[in-house]
Design an enzyme around this catalytic site. Structure first.
Site, PDB file in Angstrom:
ATOM      1  N   CYS A  90       0.852  -1.182   0.000  1.00  0.00           N
ATOM      2  CA  CYS A  90       0.000   0.000   0.000  1.00  0.00           C
ATOM      3  C   CYS A  90       0.894   1.241   0.000  1.00  0.00           C
ATOM      4  CB  CYS A  90      -0.940   0.114   1.203  1.00  0.00           C
ATOM      5  SG  CYS A  90      -2.093  -1.239   1.359  1.00  0.00           S
ATOM      6  N   GLU A 142      16.035 -17.457 -10.926  1.00  0.00           N
ATOM      7  CA  GLU A 142      15.612 -16.076 -11.147  1.00  0.00           C
ATOM      8  C   GLU A 142      14.878 -15.934 -12.490  1.00  0.00           C
ATOM      9  OE1 GLU A 142      15.296 -13.521  -9.439  1.00  0.00           O
ATOM     10  OE2 GLU A 142      15.311 -11.819 -10.795  1.00  0.00           O
ATOM     11  N   LYS A 152       5.401  -4.034  -4.952  1.00  0.00           N
ATOM     12  CA  LYS A 152       6.859  -3.910  -4.963  1.00  0.00           C
ATOM     13  C   LYS A 152       7.481  -4.224  -3.616  1.00  0.00           C
ATOM     14  CE  LYS A 152      10.768  -2.606  -6.831  1.00  0.00           C
ATOM     15  NZ  LYS A 152      11.327  -3.664  -7.700  1.00  0.00           N
TER      16      LYS A 152
HETATM   17  C1  F6R Z   1      10.789 -10.218  -7.841  1.00  0.00           C
HETATM   18  C2  F6R Z   1      10.839  -9.263  -6.752  1.00  0.00           C
HETATM   19  C3  F6R Z   1      10.660  -9.775  -5.367  1.00  0.00           C
HETATM   20  C4  F6R Z   1      11.619  -9.046  -4.408  1.00  0.00           C
HETATM   21  C5  F6R Z   1      11.343  -9.491  -2.968  1.00  0.00           C
HETATM   22  C6  F6R Z   1      12.301  -8.848  -1.988  1.00  0.00           C
HETATM   23  O1  F6R Z   1      10.985  -9.598  -9.073  1.00  0.00           O
HETATM   24  O2  F6R Z   1      10.987  -8.096  -6.955  1.00  0.00           O
HETATM   25  O3  F6R Z   1      10.844 -11.152  -5.302  1.00  0.00           O
HETATM   26  O4  F6R Z   1      12.929  -9.354  -4.772  1.00  0.00           O
HETATM   27  O5  F6R Z   1      10.038  -9.146  -2.632  1.00  0.00           O
HETATM   28  O6  F6R Z   1      12.206  -7.462  -2.027  1.00  0.00           O
HETATM   29  P1  F6R Z   1      13.304  -6.548  -1.361  1.00  0.00           P
HETATM   30  O7  F6R Z   1      14.563  -6.740  -2.138  1.00  0.00           O
HETATM   31  O8  F6R Z   1      12.761  -5.162  -1.473  1.00  0.00           O
HETATM   32  O9  F6R Z   1      13.467  -7.010   0.055  1.00  0.00           O
END
Ligand code: F6R
Length: 610
Positions: free
Chosen positions: A2, A482, A605
């Site tokens: 959010c 990946e 994200k």
């Molecule tokens: C996949 C993706 C997620 C993040 C994961 C960790 O493309 O973006 O798998 O890598 O949610 O996010 P962070 O790096 O922000 O802890």
């Protein structure tokens, strides 16, 4: 997840709020809403679906100067108009927006219902609106005190913003385990989940600690703890500008970010070799502590976890310290064997991922030292770590991570070299040679990106496939994982990554006539790795697979239907290069299948819920 934004100042509030929400939409896009503080009552509009739906409903917005806005990733209650934020009290005068989860909302809701409150949504958030409303009355209309008292009754993780129609220019916020930053403008102030929301208006930001309550008006910002004690703001400058958060002529943020990778890698490496040594001044451990390290544990989620898996190969080789890599969401529920001689490396692009944050707190309880590898300045994970090595990928807006991965790999490699150097287990000539080879990566990435068109064209031929398998060995294995993750999240295609050696232990049964298999071919003869992958290619081809091989120039690949060439570099650096064609493949598949590249369904994200 959010996105949250608050504004108070001279502008017509709808403009910075909608602009801010557009920049925060990566955090959630199930529904969106705003509340504007007209005097004596609030103007509220909210709509299920993307921000565009809300904008379509905002033909007549009152010209007022404060308000709050929200873009949602649903947890409690489906993504409907009714469940969209803001949520109101029964008088319709107090509005609340929320990121996170209120764990004890059912008991609070029951209590408030028996006191006469009527609820209109299935959300946990609405509980806070009713609770705040009562507490505000108890405290002579003081919304700040009401917020402090409300937070004392809440369990869970949350960022909350509230506004009341009686004093619309005043917005109150609080955070616990979820992000909230304050933007300090000239005669105007902002609050948001991420600086991207207000970067167009100010570069001055203030970070908030756990359970700190902040009240903003156009000319003042005051922060207190839950006891009401004043806290001096810790101001910092935002180093990137608004243009960095725009698409810059690319069709999607993801494509732009793929093309930014040479610079991101270069920026992360720059200045890290000083006086013939790897320099990581941020790593605040003493030489004795570094020498006494018995183990490294990497904790991360998703793509960052894959970066950790790659890092294991390099860190163990260069530092001779055993490395375990664990999903943060598993680590945090175990009794891990870590102690003060363990270095925990928490990798996170956002610095806000709840599972990684909780895992790092768990590690600290056992006395481990935590080093964050993070892309977001002053976010929670680096703040709670003993030290931080920032990656310099710039803002990553597309939900699917690309440039963060590459910078995480090179940052962890720097850590491996540094540890090897301090512990005297790697020759300084080798450190210098490896660092110089890493410096060649940006140009090699440029080379891949300049010749990416044929791959894009080839990818479109596979757009009707429902399963794609990825094979790798050694450092190619995490890259296979990946590649599969990217394809799943972007093109909604069933995709799996396997270690080549595991094929015969089960996965080969999945191969049928025409199944696409993407094989990352090692460019080393060490342990016969190249030959072993070539055998895997023959095995799947014999069962009808169409093989796309990712390989360096000069390696013959009998059995491959297509070969994507990448530049040659030492085997440990190959993942940085091999990841790129897989990102492009997933991107192009998503475009061909018409999915939402930058905002794939069901995702957000930054995963700030458990
Ligand atoms: C996949 C993706 C997620 C993040 C994961 C960790 O493309 O973006 O798998 O890598 O949610 O996010 P962070 O790096 O922000 O802890």
């Amino acid at each position: 997840m959010c996105g949250i934004v608050g504004y108070t100042g001279p502008q017509s509030a709808a403009t910075p709020l909608i602009e801010g929400l557009r920049r925060l939409e990566y955090r959630g896009y199930d529904s969106a809403g705003i509340a504007l503080g007209t005097s004596n009552k609030l103007f509220v509009e909210k709509r299920a679906g993307k921000l565009a739906n809300l904008e379509g409903a905002l033909s007549q917005v009152p010209e007022v100067h404060s308000g709050i806005g929200h873009t949602r990733w649903a947890t409690h209650g489906g993504p409907t108009d009714r469940n969209a934020h803001p949520h109101l009290d029964n008088e319709g005068k107090l509005a609340v927006i929320h990121n996170g989860i209120i764990e004890n909302y059912s008991e609070l809701k029951a209590e408030l219902q028996s006191a006469g409150h009527t609820f209109h949504s299935e959300t946990d958030t609405e509980t806070v609106a009713h609770l705040l409303s009562d507490l505000r009355k108890e405290h002579n209309g003081d919304l700040t005190i009401a917020m402090r008292e409300a937070v004392k009754r809440l369990r869970g993780s949350f960022t909350l913003l509230a506004v009341h129609a009686d004093r619309p220019e005043l917005i109150v916020g609080v955070r616990r385990n979820s992000p909230l930053v304050v933007g300090l403008g000239n005669g105007e102030n902002f609050m948001a989940s991420d600086v991207a929301a207000f970067i167009e208006y100010t570069k001055r930001a203030v970070e908030l600690g756990q359970d700190e309550v902040v009240t903003i008006t156009p000319t003042a910002v005051s922060i207190t703890d839950l006891a009401g004690k004043a806290i001096s703001p810790r101001e910092y400058q935002i180093t990137w500008d608004a243009a960095a958060a725009q698409k810059g002529g690319f069709a999607h943020f993801m494509l732009k970010e793929i093309f930014e990778q040479p610079k991101a890698v270069a920026d992360t490496l720059i200045g890290r070799f000083v006086n013939n040594q790897i320099a990581i001044d941020e790593l605040k451990l003493s030489e004795a502590e570094l020498k006494n390290l018995k183990k490294i544990v990497v904790i991360a989620c998703g793509t960052a976890f894959h970066a950790g898996l790659v890092a294991k190969y390099a860190i163990e080789k260069w530092s001779k310290i055993p490395v375990e890599v664990e999903l943060a969401s598993e680590f945090r529920y175990r009794d891990p064997l870590v102690d003060s001689n363990t270095l925990v490396i928490a990798i996170s692009q956002s610095g806000e991922t709840m599972d990684t944050l909780m895992a790092l707190r768990h590690a600290k309880e056992f006395g481990a030292k935590v080093l964050a590898v993070c892309n977001t300045n002053s976010s929670t994970i680096p703040r709670e770590s003993d030290a931080v090595l920032y990656t310099h990928a710039g803002p990553e807006i597309a939900v699917a991570s690309t440039k963060a991965l590459l910078t995480q790999i090179v940052a962890t490699y720097l850590i491996g070299l540094y540890l090897g150097q301090v512990r005297g287990v790697i020759k300084s000539a080798d450190v210098s040679e490896i660092y110089n080879q890493m410096l060649e990566l940006p140009a090699q990435l440029e080379q891949i990106l300049e010749t990416v068109e044929p791959l894009r064209e080839l990818t479109r031929k596979f757009a009707d496939k429902n399963t794609v398998l990825f094979l790798g060995r050694h450092v190619g294995f995490p890259i296979a994982l990946e590649g599969a993750l990217k394809l799943k999240e972007l093109a909604y295609i069933h995709a799996e990554g396997f270690a080549g050696g595991e094929l015969k232990h089960g996965p080969i049964a999945l191969i049928e006539e025409g199944t696409p298999v993407i094989a990352i071919v090692p460019n080393t003869h060490e342990h016969g790795l190249d030959e072993k992958m070539l055998s895997n290619i023959q095995e799947v081809k014999a069962r009808g697979a169409k093989v796309i091989a990712i390989a360096t120039e000069g390696i013959e690949i009998p059995g491959a239907t297509h070969i994507i060439r990448i530049p040659n570099s030492p085997q440990l650096l190959q993942p940085v290069l091999a990841a790129v064609p897989l990102q492009v493949f997933a991107y192009e598949m998503a475009v061909a299948r018409g999915t939402d590249v930058d905002q794939p369904r069901n995702l957000a994200k930054s995963v700030t819920v458990e």
